[in-house]
Every structure is written in C-alpha cells, then in structure tokens.
Design a protein around this motif. Structure first.
Motif, PDB file in Angstrom:
ATOM      1  N   HIS A  81      62.159  41.483  50.971  1.00  0.00           N
ATOM      2  CA  HIS A  81      62.439  40.844  49.696  1.00  0.00           C
ATOM      3  C   HIS A  81      62.058  41.787  48.575  1.00  0.00           C
ATOM      4  N   MET A  82      62.938  41.928  47.578  1.00  0.00           N
ATOM      5  CA  MET A  82      62.651  42.841  46.479  1.00  0.00           C
ATOM      6  C   MET A  82      62.902  42.144  45.169  1.00  0.00           C
ATOM      7  N   SER A  83      62.098  42.486  44.170  1.00  0.00           N
ATOM      8  CA  SER A  83      62.419  41.953  42.850  1.00  0.00           C
ATOM      9  C   SER A  83      61.931  42.913  41.798  1.00  0.00           C
ATOM     10  N   PHE A  84      62.502  42.816  40.606  1.00  0.00           N
ATOM     11  CA  PHE A  84      62.121  43.703  39.513  1.00  0.00           C
ATOM     12  C   PHE A  84      61.518  42.891  38.402  1.00  0.00           C
ATOM     13  N   GLY A  85      60.641  43.506  37.657  1.00  0.00           N
ATOM     14  CA  GLY A  85      60.080  42.828  36.496  1.00  0.00           C
ATOM     15  C   GLY A  85      60.009  43.787  35.334  1.00  0.00           C
ATOM     16  N   ILE A  86      60.061  43.271  34.121  1.00  0.00           N
ATOM     17  CA  ILE A  86      59.920  44.108  32.936  1.00  0.00           C
ATOM     18  C   ILE A  86      58.674  43.641  32.195  1.00  0.00           C
ATOM     19  N   GLY A  87      57.867  44.566  31.787  1.00  0.00           N
ATOM     20  CA  GLY A  87      56.677  44.161  31.061  1.00  0.00           C
ATOM     21  C   GLY A  87      55.976  45.380  30.482  1.00  0.00           C
ATOM     22  N   ALA A  88      54.995  45.128  29.669  1.00  0.00           N
ATOM     23  CA  ALA A  88      54.205  46.235  29.125  1.00  0.00           C
ATOM     24  C   ALA A  88      53.428  46.878  30.259  1.00  0.00           C
ATOM     25  N   PHE A  89      53.031  48.133  30.067  1.00  0.00           N
ATOM     26  CA  PHE A  89      52.562  48.979  31.181  1.00  0.00           C
ATOM     27  C   PHE A  89      51.629  48.298  32.172  1.00  0.00           C
ATOM     28  N   PRO A  90      50.465  47.830  31.738  1.00  0.00           N
ATOM     29  CA  PRO A  90      49.555  47.377  32.806  1.00  0.00           C
ATOM     30  C   PRO A  90      50.086  46.178  33.567  1.00  0.00           C
ATOM     31  N   PHE A  91      50.882  45.348  32.863  1.00  0.00           N
ATOM     32  CA  PHE A  91      51.396  44.150  33.527  1.00  0.00           C
ATOM     33  C   PHE A  91      52.605  44.454  34.382  1.00  0.00           C
ATOM     34  N   GLY A  92      53.316  45.475  33.990  1.00  0.00           N
ATOM     35  CA  GLY A  92      54.456  45.935  34.799  1.00  0.00           C
ATOM     36  C   GLY A  92      54.012  46.278  36.200  1.00  0.00           C
ATOM     37  N   VAL A  93      52.817  46.826  36.296  1.00  0.00           N
ATOM     38  CA  VAL A  93      52.286  47.163  37.611  1.00  0.00           C
ATOM     39  C   VAL A  93      52.172  45.893  38.456  1.00  0.00           C
ATOM     40  N   PHE A  94      51.711  44.818  37.809  1.00  0.00           N
ATOM     41  CA  PHE A  94      51.574  43.536  38.521  1.00  0.00           C
ATOM     42  C   PHE A  94      52.887  43.092  39.137  1.00  0.00           C
ATOM     43  N   THR A  95      53.931  43.098  38.277  1.00  0.00           N
ATOM     44  CA  THR A  95      55.190  42.520  38.745  1.00  0.00           C
ATOM     45  C   THR A  95      55.708  43.226  39.962  1.00  0.00           C
ATOM     46  N   SER A  96      55.599  44.544  39.991  1.00  0.00           N
ATOM     47  CA  SER A  96      56.148  45.223  41.157  1.00  0.00           C
ATOM     48  C   SER A  96      55.203  45.126  42.343  1.00  0.00           C
ATOM     49  N   THR A  97      53.944  45.030  42.083  1.00  0.00           N
ATOM     50  CA  THR A  97      52.999  45.043  43.179  1.00  0.00           C
ATOM     51  C   THR A  97      52.919  43.708  43.909  1.00  0.00           C
TER      52      THR A  97
ATOM     53  N   VAL B 242      44.482  42.410  43.416  1.00  0.00           N
ATOM     54  CA  VAL B 242      44.081  41.948  42.091  1.00  0.00           C
ATOM     55  C   VAL B 242      42.727  42.530  41.731  1.00  0.00           C
ATOM     56  N   ALA B 243      41.840  42.511  42.704  1.00  0.00           N
ATOM     57  CA  ALA B 243      40.501  43.042  42.462  1.00  0.00           C
ATOM     58  C   ALA B 243      40.573  44.516  42.100  1.00  0.00           C
ATOM     59  N   ILE B 244      41.326  45.291  42.886  1.00  0.00           N
ATOM     60  CA  ILE B 244      41.457  46.737  42.637  1.00  0.00           C
ATOM     61  C   ILE B 244      42.039  46.982  41.252  1.00  0.00           C
ATOM     62  N   LEU B 245      43.132  46.270  40.941  1.00  0.00           N
ATOM     63  CA  LEU B 245      43.790  46.465  39.659  1.00  0.00           C
ATOM     64  C   LEU B 245      42.860  46.108  38.503  1.00  0.00           C
ATOM     65  N   PHE B 246      42.112  45.057  38.703  1.00  0.00           N
ATOM     66  CA  PHE B 246      41.200  44.613  37.648  1.00  0.00           C
ATOM     67  C   PHE B 246      40.143  45.695  37.380  1.00  0.00           C
ATOM     68  N   VAL B 247      39.624  46.257  38.452  1.00  0.00           N
ATOM     69  CA  VAL B 247      38.625  47.321  38.321  1.00  0.00           C
ATOM     70  C   VAL B 247      39.236  48.520  37.604  1.00  0.00           C
ATOM     71  N   LEU B 248      40.469  48.919  38.033  1.00  0.00           N
ATOM     72  CA  LEU B 248      41.158  50.053  37.414  1.00  0.00           C
ATOM     73  C   LEU B 248      41.377  49.789  35.931  1.00  0.00           C
ATOM     74  N   TRP B 249      41.783  48.581  35.634  1.00  0.00           N
ATOM     75  CA  TRP B 249      42.067  48.226  34.233  1.00  0.00           C
ATOM     76  C   TRP B 249      40.785  48.304  33.398  1.00  0.00           C
ATOM     77  N   LEU B 250      39.677  47.845  33.973  1.00  0.00           N
ATOM     78  CA  LEU B 250      38.390  47.899  33.281  1.00  0.00           C
ATOM     79  C   LEU B 250      38.008  49.338  32.972  1.00  0.00           C
ATOM     80  N   ILE B 251      38.268  50.222  33.957  1.00  0.00           N
ATOM     81  CA  ILE B 251      37.899  51.626  33.790  1.00  0.00           C
ATOM     82  C   ILE B 251      38.756  52.295  32.730  1.00  0.00           C
ATOM     83  N   PHE B 252      40.103  52.090  32.813  1.00  0.00           N
ATOM     84  CA  PHE B 252      41.019  52.836  31.944  1.00  0.00           C
ATOM     85  C   PHE B 252      41.239  52.199  30.581  1.00  0.00           C
ATOM     86  N   ALA B 253      41.080  50.943  30.428  1.00  0.00           N
ATOM     87  CA  ALA B 253      41.390  50.296  29.168  1.00  0.00           C
ATOM     88  C   ALA B 253      40.219  50.402  28.186  1.00  0.00           C
TER      89      ALA B 253
END
Lengths: 199, 183
Positions: free
Chosen positions: B125-141, B172-183
């Motif tokens: 199953h595949m789907s695409f999403g459009i969003g601002a950078f950090p959230f775009g990662v969510f949609t594809s992941t 989600v946990a990994i992304l949240f940690v990454l977001w905390l570090i980079f944002a």
C-alpha cells in the motif's frame, strides 16, 4: 402496451370461466364490449354476512396500462358497507390503489372484494355514515345491510319495518332510493329522515 | 445418438397421456405479469418468474415502491437473476425498447487463504502526503507497511496489529527525539 392489457384480459377471462368459483356460482364475469376494456363482474354475498343470498354486480374498467396499474372497479348494485360508497359504489380497497400488484388477476381481485364484504374495515371507511353506524350500532347496521341486500341484490331477508318506513316516505312523493338513504343514515328514525329530506 | 434424439422428440411432442402434466409444466414457466411463456426470463430472489420487459415496466411504473408483483418482497433490477435456457435460437431481439436484462453474477470461488507472500503483492500500500518539512516526514513514514488491504489469515491478525503498532510507536519516538534535537 394496450396490447398486453387485451391479451392478458383474454387469458384471465378464460381462466375465470374455467375456475371453480364460476362453476359454483360465487363469481361471474361477462364482457361489455369487444375491445376487452370493460367487463361486468358479479359476486355472491358471502354466507354468514348480511349480504348472504345477494348478487352484487361490479363495473370493471381495464386501463390501457393494465396490468401495471389496477383495474377500476365499482359496485353497480347498491350496497350498505363501510368501505363502499352507498351513493357511487366506489370501493375503498388497498389492492385497487397503492397495494396493487401486477400478478393479481380479475379472479383474485373479485375474490378480495368478496372477502371485504365479510371483513369490513370501519377504520378506513369509504362511506363515513355507514362506518359510523357500523361502529356505534352494529345490530342496526346488520339489519340495514340486509335490507339493502334484499332490495337491490335479491337477498332473501325482508325487513318489514324498514320496507314500511320507505313506503311512507315514497307515499309523500320522495324518491325511493333517496328515502332509503335518508332513513339508513338516520338510523331509521322517520322524523329525522323526513326533516332532512324536506329541509 | 439415436437414443437422445428420440428422447428429445418424445419430450417436445405433447403426448396424449402426459398433456395434463405438460400443461402444468408450461404454466410453471409463465411470466407472472403477462401470463405468457416468459421470454428473456428473469427470476427474483423470492423465486418468482417474469419476462424481463414485463418486470422492467413494473419497476418503472412505481419507482418508489419496488416490490415483487407476486409476494411484495423487496425487488430491484440488481437483484434479479436471468435464466439462460439452452438453444435460444430466436433471431429478433425483443430488448430493443428496454435496457438489456441484467447480467448473471459470477462470483469466483473463494481461495483457501494460502501463503501471504513477502508483505508485498496484495498487501502493498502506498500513499503520498503534502506538508511542511517535519510533518511531511510523518506522512510518508506512517504508511510504511500499512497492512489494511491484507487481512491476516488464520488468526494472526491480532499479532500483526500489535507488531505494527509497536513499530509506529517506535518511529514516533525516534522522530520526536530528532525533532527535539534539530528544532
């Protein structure tokens, strides 16, 4: 499409003629014209009802859209029944209206009308006056219906009191049918009927 | 060969003895609307036989109250089954005026489950999403290995689902940690 109608009526006519109801005299059917659009039916009053012994004639008009729409049927013989107009003979029966189904035939419809004579529906009346009498004074209703059956449909039970009352009014120059309707409407009270007729 | 043709001949010619039975058989195949032998026959779910043109006209006459003309069960054009006899040799097509008779429904026999494959194939199953950078990662992941189209056979559905959920929480946990570090 009228072709279907004529073809089907022809078949139904044959079927009715071969049916046991015709053989035992409960039903009769005859053609009025050669185009198969109008027929005359006859049903026997069911036993153990005030209509017993009477023969009731019905007018049957077959629409061009038959059998997708119901035939138009009314009593030609006058009858005192909550679901039949005592004036026009119009019948209130669901299968002749919105509950019509294309697989119903003249035979089944005539039998349904006969069944309606044994099981009136006073809560869905065609004739409000008759229905009121049926609900409020069932014995008088039975006598009235018997009297009408005797006079109009050849029934055997003469209700002498009613015959005399009608006679009194016709002696005063009132039309016989009008007199009977007025008397039946006012529960055979001569004064009220006279009052209504001469007001 | 000679035998079969003889049997056919005797069946098609109404004999003296069997004429009553033949008549009854014929009436069994009469359309309930025109009372003629059904042509382009269809049968309703409640088992009543009609010509398709007749039934179609009945349904057209009262679109708001579509009931069987015989037993008043619910009926619709999608719920009648055409009857195909053998040797339909008529050249004329009586269906010019009405829409063609609904086709028969052929459902494939159910397969017995089998090996689900490598997670691709029917389950992919595949789907695409459009969003601002950090959230775009969510949609594809989030759609990674989405198991919706493949119901797991033989009672492992619960297990799969749990696996899938734990994977999501990990991401989600990994992304949240990454977001905390980079944002």
């Amino acid at each position: 499409m009228a072709n279907i109608a004529a073809k089907r009526i022809k078949r139904e006519f044959k079927e009715v003629m071969k049916s046991e109801e015709v053989a035992d005299g409960t039903l009769k059917l005859e053609l009025v014209n050669n185009s198969w659009t109008e027929l005359k039916g006859q049903i026997a009053g069911p036993s153990e009802t005030p209509y017993e012994g009477g023969k009731f004639i019905l007018e049957i008009k077959v629409p061009e859209t038959y059998p997708f729409n119901p035939p138009k049927i009314r009593f030609l013989t006058r009858i005192w029944h909550p679901n039949v107009s005592s004036v026009t003979g119009a019948i209130c029966l669901d299968i002749l209206k919105d509950q019509w189904a294309a697989a119903l035939t003249l035979r089944t419809v005539l039998l349904s009308i006969q069944a309606l004579l044994s099981a009136a529906e006073p809560n869905d009346p065609q004739d409000a006056v008759v229905a009121k009498q049926y609900r409020e004074n069932i014995e008088l209703f039975h006598l009235t219906a018997q009297h009408w059956t005797n006079v109009y449909a050849g029934g055997p039970n003469v209700i002498l009191d009613f015959v005399q009352k009608v006679q009194m009014l016709t002696d005063m120059g009132v039309d016989e049918n009008q007199a009977r309707v007025a008397l039946s409407t006012f529960d055979w009270e001569l004064e009220r009927a006279t009052e209504q007729l001469f007001s | 060969m000679a035998e079969t043709s003889e049997a056919q001949a005797s069946a098609s010619a109404p004999g003296g003895d069997g004429s009553e039975d033949d008549k009854r058989d014929e009436r069994m195949l009469e359309c309930n609307i025109c009372l003629d032998t059904a042509r382009d026959a269809v049968v309703s779910m409640c088992g009543h036989l009609f010509c398709w043109p007749c039934l179609h006209q009945w349904l057209e006459t009262r679109p708001s109250r579509q009931v069987c003309p015989v037993c008043k069960a619910a009926i619709s054009r999608d719920k009648v089954i055409p009857l195909y006899g053998r040797g339909n040799t008529k050249q004329e097509d009586p269906r010019n005026k009405v829409p063609p008779r609904p086709a028969g429904q052929r459902s494939e026999p159910e397969s017995a489950g089998g090996f689900p494959g490598f997670g691709f194939g029917e389950g992919f199953h595949m789907s695409f999403g459009i969003g601002a950078f950090p959230f775009g990662v969510f949609t594809s992941t989030f759609n990674f290995g989405d198991p919706r189209p493949s119901p797991a056979p033989r009672g492992t559905a619960q297990y799969d689902e749990e696996q899938f959920l734990s994977k999501i929480f990990l991401w989600v946990a990994i992304l949240f940690v990454l977001w905390l570090i980079f944002a």
